[in-house]
Design an enzyme around this catalytic site. Structure first.
Site, PDB file in Angstrom:
ATOM      1  N   THR A   1       0.818  -1.212   0.000  1.00 41.13           N
ATOM      2  CA  THR A   1       0.000   0.000   0.000  1.00 41.13           C
ATOM      3  C   THR A   1       0.854   1.266   0.000  1.00 41.13           C
ATOM      4  O   THR A   1       1.881   1.348   0.677  1.00 41.13           O
ATOM      5  CB  THR A   1      -0.923   0.015   1.223  1.00 41.13           C
ATOM      6  OG1 THR A   1      -1.720  -1.172   1.210  1.00 41.13           O
ATOM      7  CG2 THR A   1      -1.828   1.231   1.216  1.00 41.13           C
TER       8      THR A   1
ATOM      9  N   GLU B   1      -6.748  -5.733   3.280  1.00 44.45           N
ATOM     10  CA  GLU B   1      -6.600  -6.853   2.351  1.00 44.45           C
ATOM     11  C   GLU B   1      -7.747  -6.941   1.357  1.00 44.45           C
ATOM     12  O   GLU B   1      -8.249  -8.019   1.030  1.00 44.45           O
ATOM     13  CB  GLU B   1      -6.398  -8.172   3.116  1.00 44.45           C
ATOM     14  CG  GLU B   1      -5.130  -8.145   3.942  1.00 44.45           C
ATOM     15  CD  GLU B   1      -4.704  -9.509   4.426  1.00 44.45           C
ATOM     16  OE1 GLU B   1      -4.866 -10.485   3.690  1.00 44.45           O
ATOM     17  OE2 GLU B   1      -4.192  -9.580   5.552  1.00 44.45           O
TER      18      GLU B   1
ATOM     19  N   GLY C   1     -25.878  -1.662  26.198  1.00 42.49           N
ATOM     20  CA  GLY C   1     -26.336  -0.305  26.479  1.00 42.49           C
ATOM     21  C   GLY C   1     -25.200   0.601  26.912  1.00 42.49           C
ATOM     22  O   GLY C   1     -24.110   0.587  26.329  1.00 42.49           O
TER      23      GLY C   1
ATOM     24  N   THR D   1     -10.994  -4.076   0.253  1.00 40.65           N
ATOM     25  CA  THR D   1     -12.229  -3.565   0.836  1.00 40.65           C
ATOM     26  C   THR D   1     -13.411  -4.452   0.462  1.00 40.65           C
ATOM     27  O   THR D   1     -13.329  -5.292  -0.443  1.00 40.65           O
ATOM     28  CB  THR D   1     -12.511  -2.141   0.340  1.00 40.65           C
ATOM     29  OG1 THR D   1     -12.714  -2.186  -1.087  1.00 40.65           O
ATOM     30  CG2 THR D   1     -11.352  -1.198   0.665  1.00 40.65           C
TER      31      THR D   1
END
Length: 378
Positions: free
Chosen positions: A126, A362, A338, A364
């Site tokens: 990347t 790895e 909650g 989208t």
């Protein structure tokens, strides 16, 4: 296919589960809050054979397979997704391409210490302007007159970079081939510059860095595979890695579900346990069904790979189903708890933060849809 685990896989799953619950879980919240990498767990994991789980004993591995790795990643992901991601990146993205495409010398030099956990590995693909569009990388490897290459570029979001003894790097050797002239290189520690730690929404104790390549000189023996033929290596690496991310995603979902189920049984409102309310029962039942489905999808993809059969589509399906589930399950777990779920007193808020990367890393979710569509001939 028989989905029953054999005795060796059951033993592995149980062993990793015990390790995760008794050792990993002990300081997981502290590591997350301090954004501290779990260096103290590297050696214990090596003793369990996890760093080299799917590799032959000849290369320092444990002699396991893809399914074994998936089981281990799920069990670690149930407790600490950061640690599971560290293992997934090390095995699937760094060690596996060396095992699949490396020369015998490269395996002896790099794979053996990786499998033994002597150091970690990282995957340099990347870049700031190349993520899903991996063919558009701008890191350049120029041929030197004296032989070898000189590499210049910058990589981003590199997992394990600060602790890596070797990086599997993607660099363009023939830019004129419009992205297809990409070569894989093996860069040992010290040849690349590890940059800043990148702050993240979740996965705080996973190491994520930028990497700078400033006139890095590499020799011909550091080429992984063939020159200009690295793109298929990276595509196959990502296909296998998606099985790991799918397994990790199932682990996150299962961990969140476990907390929500326990809380629903103990927490009382309007004179009844939460688990007695149909609205809560339906949430838990629906999530349980999806967890079982995603787990089987991951196992199926792993089985296909271990059988040497095509698995690209199935890996994409498993990753898509499981990563979407991880986000949905953790969100619902927070909702069931909650106000308590929104606090750090319970781990579901950490699971929620960690889960989102599963839909991004790895490949989208959008990329998984493209892979599936292409496999259908669309």
């Amino acid at each position: 296919m028989n989905f029953d685990l054999d005795p060796s896989h059951r033993l592995l799953r149980d062993t990793v589960r015990e390790f995760a619950e008794e050792v990993v879980a002990k300081d997981v919240r502290a590591r997350d809050e301090a954004r501290r990498f779990p260096e103290e767990l590297i050696r214990p994991m090596a003793e369990l054979g996890l760093w080299g789980l799917p590799f032959p004993e000849t290369y320092g591995g444990a002699g396991g397979d893809t399914l074994a790795l998936a089981l281990a990643l799920e069990e670690l992901g149930r407790v600490d997704a950061s640690l599971a991601l560290t293992l997934a990146a090390h095995v699937s993205l760094a060690a596996m391409p060396i095992y699949r495409f490396g020369t015998e010398e490269q395996k002896r030099t790099y794979l053996i210490p990786l499998a033994r956990g002597e150091y970690l590995g990282c995957f340099g693909l990347t870049e700031p302007d190349a993520g899903s569009d991996a063919a558009s990388i701008e890191t350049r490897a120029e041929r030197r007159p004296e032989g070898g290459y000189r590499i210049r570029g910058r990589k981003l979001y590199i997992t394990n970079a600060a602790y890596a003894g070797v990086m599997v790097l993607a660099a363009s050797t023939s830019p004129e081939k419009k992205g297809r002239g990409i070569t894989a290189f093996l860069l040992p520690k010290g040849s690349f510059t590890v940059g800043r730690a990148i702050p993240k929404m979740g996965l705080h104790s996973s190491d994520t860095r930028e990497v700078l390549l400033e006139d890095v000189a590499v020799e011909d023996h550091q080429v992984l595979g063939r020159v200009d033929d690295g793109y298929p290596i990276f595509l196959e690496t990502l296909d296998g890695g998606r099985i790991g991310i799918g397994a990790l995603s199932v682990g996150i979902a299962q961990g969140a579900w476990d907390v929500a189920m326990d809380y629903a049984r103990k927490r009382r409102q309007f004179g009844r346990a939460l688990s007695e309310f149909q609205a809560i029962q339906f949430k838990l039942a629906a999530l349980h069904a999806r967890i079982e489905t995603a787990r089987l999808a991951v196992w199926h993809a792993a089985w296909l790979r271990d059988q040497g059969r095509p698995y690209k589509k199935e890996a994409a399906i498993a990753k898509l189903l499981a990563s979407t589930l991880a986000v949905d399950a953790t969100r619902e777990a927070v909702q069931i708890l909650g106000g308590a779920g929104y606090t750090a007193d319970y781990p579901v808020e950490r699971y929620y933060r960690d889960a989102k990367l599963m839909e991004i890393g790895e490949g989208t979710s959008e990329v998984q849809h493209l892979v599936i569509a292409k496999s259908l001939g669309l």
